[in-house]
Write a protein that holds these residues in place. Structure first.
Motif, PDB file in Angstrom:
ATOM      1  N   THR A  25       0.965  -1.514   0.119  1.00 34.04           N
ATOM      2  CA  THR A  25      -0.146   0.127  -0.251  1.00 34.04           C
ATOM      3  C   THR A  25       0.951   1.036   0.603  1.00 34.04           C
ATOM      4  OG1 THR A  25      -0.078   0.095   2.279  1.00 34.04           O
ATOM      5  CG2 THR A  25      -2.484  -0.758   1.145  1.00 34.04           C
ATOM      6  N   PRO A  26       1.947   1.585  -1.412  1.00 30.70           N
ATOM      7  CA  PRO A  26       2.669   2.199  -1.297  1.00 30.70           C
ATOM      8  C   PRO A  26       1.969   3.873  -1.480  1.00 30.70           C
ATOM      9  CG  PRO A  26       2.659   1.182  -2.940  1.00 30.70           C
ATOM     10  CD  PRO A  26       2.178   0.621  -2.048  1.00 30.70           C
ATOM     11  N   ARG A  27       0.753   3.953  -1.741  1.00 28.73           N
ATOM     12  CA  ARG A  27       0.794   5.206  -1.918  1.00 28.73           C
ATOM     13  C   ARG A  27      -0.457   5.008  -0.497  1.00 28.73           C
ATOM     14  NH1 ARG A  27      -0.137   3.003  -6.754  1.00 28.73           N
ATOM     15  NH2 ARG A  27       0.608   4.131  -8.773  1.00 28.73           N
ATOM     16  N   MET A  28      -0.371   4.436   0.499  1.00 26.21           N
ATOM     17  CA  MET A  28      -1.865   5.260   1.752  1.00 26.21           C
ATOM     18  C   MET A  28      -0.118   5.831   2.406  1.00 26.21           C
ATOM     19  SD  MET A  28      -3.178   2.843   4.152  1.00 26.21           S
ATOM     20  CE  MET A  28      -2.143   1.973   4.689  1.00 26.21           C
ATOM     21  N   MET A  29       0.740   4.760   2.271  1.00 26.73           N
ATOM     22  CA  MET A  29       2.070   5.089   3.396  1.00 26.73           C
ATOM     23  C   MET A  29       2.572   6.548   3.028  1.00 26.73           C
ATOM     24  SD  MET A  29       2.732   2.492   5.388  1.00 26.73           S
ATOM     25  CE  MET A  29       4.885   2.918   5.832  1.00 26.73           C
ATOM     26  N   ALA A  30       2.131   6.703   1.776  1.00 23.72           N
ATOM     27  CA  ALA A  30       2.937   8.015   0.892  1.00 23.72           C
ATOM     28  C   ALA A  30       1.835   9.344   1.488  1.00 23.72           C
ATOM     29  CB  ALA A  30       2.726   7.798  -0.145  1.00 23.72           C
ATOM     30  N   ARG A  31       0.506   9.182   1.732  1.00 17.90           N
ATOM     31  CA  ARG A  31      -0.077  10.032   2.195  1.00 17.90           C
ATOM     32  C   ARG A  31      -0.166   9.908   4.040  1.00 17.90           C
ATOM     33  NH1 ARG A  31      -3.871   8.248  -1.853  1.00 17.90           N
ATOM     34  NH2 ARG A  31      -4.334   5.852  -0.316  1.00 17.90           N
ATOM     35  N   ARG A  32       0.096   9.527   4.328  1.00 18.75           N
ATOM     36  CA  ARG A  32       0.622   9.019   6.255  1.00 18.75           C
ATOM     37  C   ARG A  32       1.615   9.959   6.297  1.00 18.75           C
ATOM     38  NH1 ARG A  32       0.687   3.598   8.726  1.00 18.75           N
ATOM     39  NH2 ARG A  32       1.071   5.385  10.831  1.00 18.75           N
ATOM     40  N   LEU A  33       3.041   9.475   5.371  1.00 21.25           N
ATOM     41  CA  LEU A  33       3.856  10.542   5.160  1.00 21.25           C
ATOM     42  C   LEU A  33       3.675  12.298   5.091  1.00 21.25           C
ATOM     43  CD1 LEU A  33       6.501   7.886   3.754  1.00 21.25           C
ATOM     44  CD2 LEU A  33       6.078   8.992   6.429  1.00 21.25           C
ATOM     45  N   GLY A  34       2.495  12.894   4.699  1.00 19.79           N
ATOM     46  CA  GLY A  34       2.852  13.373   4.434  1.00 19.79           C
ATOM     47  C   GLY A  34       2.792  14.077   3.188  1.00 19.79           C
ATOM     48  N   ALA A  35       2.983  13.012   2.266  1.00 22.51           N
ATOM     49  CA  ALA A  35       3.478  13.528   0.853  1.00 22.51           C
ATOM     50  C   ALA A  35       2.236  13.125  -0.717  1.00 22.51           C
ATOM     51  CB  ALA A  35       5.067  12.304   0.263  1.00 22.51           C
ATOM     52  N   ASP A  36       2.800  13.617  -1.439  1.00 22.47           N
ATOM     53  CA  ASP A  36       1.542  13.197  -2.756  1.00 22.47           C
ATOM     54  C   ASP A  36       1.841  12.041  -3.321  1.00 22.47           C
ATOM     55  OD1 ASP A  36       0.292  13.244  -4.887  1.00 22.47           O
ATOM     56  OD2 ASP A  36       1.876  14.389  -5.687  1.00 22.47           O
ATOM     57  N   PRO A  37       0.725  11.080  -2.674  1.00 25.59           N
ATOM     58  CA  PRO A  37       0.676   9.209  -2.882  1.00 25.59           C
ATOM     59  C   PRO A  37       0.374   9.469  -4.586  1.00 25.59           C
ATOM     60  CG  PRO A  37      -1.668  10.205  -2.496  1.00 25.59           C
ATOM     61  CD  PRO A  37      -0.956  11.205  -2.834  1.00 25.59           C
ATOM     62  N   GLU A  38       0.244  10.664  -5.299  1.00 24.29           N
ATOM     63  CA  GLU A  38       0.610   9.620  -6.872  1.00 24.29           C
ATOM     64  C   GLU A  38       1.880  10.554  -7.610  1.00 24.29           C
ATOM     65  OE1 GLU A  38      -2.089   8.170  -8.492  1.00 24.29           O
ATOM     66  OE2 GLU A  38      -2.673   8.417  -6.506  1.00 24.29           O
ATOM     67  N   GLN A  39       2.953  10.198  -6.623  1.00 23.15           N
ATOM     68  CA  GLN A  39       4.345  10.656  -7.299  1.00 23.15           C
ATOM     69  C   GLN A  39       4.951   9.225  -7.608  1.00 23.15           C
ATOM     70  OE1 GLN A  39       6.564  12.641  -4.593  1.00 23.15           O
ATOM     71  NE2 GLN A  39       6.452  14.249  -5.865  1.00 23.15           N
ATOM     72  N   PRO A  40       4.995   8.369  -9.063  1.00 22.82           N
ATOM     73  CA  PRO A  40       5.349   7.493  -9.601  1.00 22.82           C
ATOM     74  C   PRO A  40       6.605   7.040  -8.976  1.00 22.82           C
ATOM     75  CG  PRO A  40       4.539   8.559 -11.363  1.00 22.82           C
ATOM     76  CD  PRO A  40       4.887   9.719 -10.033  1.00 22.82           C
ATOM     77  N   ALA A  41       7.761   7.580  -8.934  1.00 24.66           N
ATOM     78  CA  ALA A  41       8.962   7.869  -8.293  1.00 24.66           C
ATOM     79  C   ALA A  41       8.887   7.448  -6.700  1.00 24.66           C
ATOM     80  CB  ALA A  41       9.675   9.268  -8.087  1.00 24.66           C
ATOM     81  N   LEU A  42       8.355   7.884  -6.057  1.00 19.60           N
ATOM     82  CA  LEU A  42       7.893   7.904  -4.933  1.00 19.60           C
ATOM     83  C   LEU A  42       6.989   6.196  -4.291  1.00 19.60           C
ATOM     84  CD1 LEU A  42       7.699   8.789  -1.762  1.00 19.60           C
ATOM     85  CD2 LEU A  42       5.639   9.770  -2.031  1.00 19.60           C
ATOM     86  N   VAL A  43       6.376   5.948  -4.935  1.00 18.70           N
ATOM     87  CA  VAL A  43       5.715   4.555  -4.820  1.00 18.70           C
ATOM     88  C   VAL A  43       7.012   3.988  -5.481  1.00 18.70           C
ATOM     89  CG1 VAL A  43       4.338   3.087  -5.691  1.00 18.70           C
ATOM     90  CG2 VAL A  43       3.112   5.349  -5.822  1.00 18.70           C
ATOM     91  N   TYR A  44       7.552   4.066  -5.954  1.00 21.90           N
ATOM     92  CA  TYR A  44       8.302   3.145  -5.941  1.00 21.90           C
ATOM     93  C   TYR A  44       9.639   3.320  -5.068  1.00 21.90           C
ATOM     94  CZ  TYR A  44      13.058   1.668  -8.369  1.00 21.90           C
ATOM     95  OH  TYR A  44      14.344   0.449  -9.187  1.00 21.90           O
ATOM     96  N   VAL A  45      10.118   3.914  -4.263  1.00 22.27           N
ATOM     97  CA  VAL A  45      11.106   4.274  -3.589  1.00 22.27           C
ATOM     98  C   VAL A  45      10.158   3.882  -2.192  1.00 22.27           C
ATOM     99  CG1 VAL A  45      12.263   5.777  -1.959  1.00 22.27           C
ATOM    100  CG2 VAL A  45      12.152   6.027  -4.435  1.00 22.27           C
ATOM    101  N   LEU A  46       9.177   3.554  -2.510  1.00 21.87           N
ATOM    102  CA  LEU A  46       8.360   3.042  -0.977  1.00 21.87           C
ATOM    103  C   LEU A  46       8.165   1.433  -1.566  1.00 21.87           C
ATOM    104  CD1 LEU A  46       5.569   5.276  -0.504  1.00 21.87           C
ATOM    105  CD2 LEU A  46       7.454   4.387   1.402  1.00 21.87           C
ATOM    106  N   ARG A  47       7.722   0.978  -2.634  1.00 20.21           N
ATOM    107  CA  ARG A  47       7.593   0.156  -2.631  1.00 20.21           C
ATOM    108  C   ARG A  47       8.917  -0.743  -2.628  1.00 20.21           C
ATOM    109  NH1 ARG A  47       3.580  -0.390  -7.465  1.00 20.21           N
ATOM    110  NH2 ARG A  47       1.942  -0.958  -5.613  1.00 20.21           N
ATOM    111  N   MET A  48      10.597  -0.734  -2.931  1.00 22.59           N
ATOM    112  CA  MET A  48      11.954  -0.687  -2.555  1.00 22.59           C
ATOM    113  C   MET A  48      11.799  -1.282  -1.103  1.00 22.59           C
ATOM    114  SD  MET A  48      14.739   0.596  -5.205  1.00 22.59           S
ATOM    115  CE  MET A  48      14.846   2.018  -5.231  1.00 22.59           C
ATOM    116  N   PHE A  49      11.488   0.156  -0.534  1.00 27.96           N
ATOM    117  CA  PHE A  49      11.727  -0.380   0.921  1.00 27.96           C
ATOM    118  C   PHE A  49      11.411  -1.033   1.653  1.00 27.96           C
ATOM    119  CE2 PHE A  49       9.557   0.764   5.353  1.00 27.96           C
ATOM    120  CZ  PHE A  49      10.716   0.771   5.614  1.00 27.96           C
ATOM    121  N   GLY A  50      10.016  -1.289   1.217  1.00 22.80           N
ATOM    122  CA  GLY A  50       9.469  -2.226   1.610  1.00 22.80           C
ATOM    123  C   GLY A  50       9.830  -3.939   1.325  1.00 22.80           C
ATOM    124  N   VAL A  51      10.219  -4.316   0.141  1.00 21.84           N
ATOM    125  CA  VAL A  51      11.010  -5.252  -0.052  1.00 21.84           C
ATOM    126  C   VAL A  51      12.528  -5.350   0.995  1.00 21.84           C
ATOM    127  CG1 VAL A  51      12.399  -6.562  -1.842  1.00 21.84           C
ATOM    128  CG2 VAL A  51      10.609  -5.505  -2.565  1.00 21.84           C
TER     129      VAL A  51
END
Length: 131
Positions: A25-51
């Motif tokens: 749920t990288p978009r939900m995590m981005a929202r919780r961090l106060g970031a734009d959940p639609e930023q593709p790079a952020l979604v990618y980085v959160l998934r890498m962090f998750g793995v």
């Protein structure tokens, strides 16, 4: 269960939950961090962090031997300390909202403490290395 094992299992659980949340749920995590959940790079980085975090958690549940467990915990101390520092810096520099930066810093600091308790002894340089 002794304190070292309990700390190791707690750390594995924290890693598995946080890693799975970032991975699934990288978009939900981005929202919780106060970031734009639609930023593709952020979604990618959160998934890498998750793995990364899921793998680290899983490794703690079934280490091959005591030496591997010690190596995993020493590495974990460095990883979580750098995560705590990064979160604190992000808050100080306005890259994360103060509340989220404080929460991330606190979680990583707890993880550092858990790695130290799970090791059950103070960190010291390897035999033969200069002090």
């Amino acid at each position: 269960m002794d304190a070292r094992t309990a700390a190791r299992h707690a750390l594995a659980g924290i890693r598995l939950v946080n890693g799975a949340a970032a991975l699934l749920t990288p978009r939900m995590m981005a929202r919780r961090l106060g970031a734009d959940p639609e930023q593709p790079a952020l979604v990618y980085v959160l998934r890498m962090f998750g793995v990364r975090t899921v793998v680290l958690g899983a490794q703690l549940l079934c280490p091959a031997d005591a030496d591997e467990l010690d190596r995993l915990l020493r590495t974990g101390t460095l990883i979580h300390a750098s995560d705590a520092l990064a979160a604190a810096c992000a808050g100080r520099n306005g890259l994360l909202p103060c509340r989220m930066a404080a929460a991330a810093t606190a979680i990583s600091t707890v993880n550092v403490a858990l790695t130290l308790v799970a090791r059950g002894r103070p960190c010291r340089p390897p035999e033969g290395s200069p002090s």
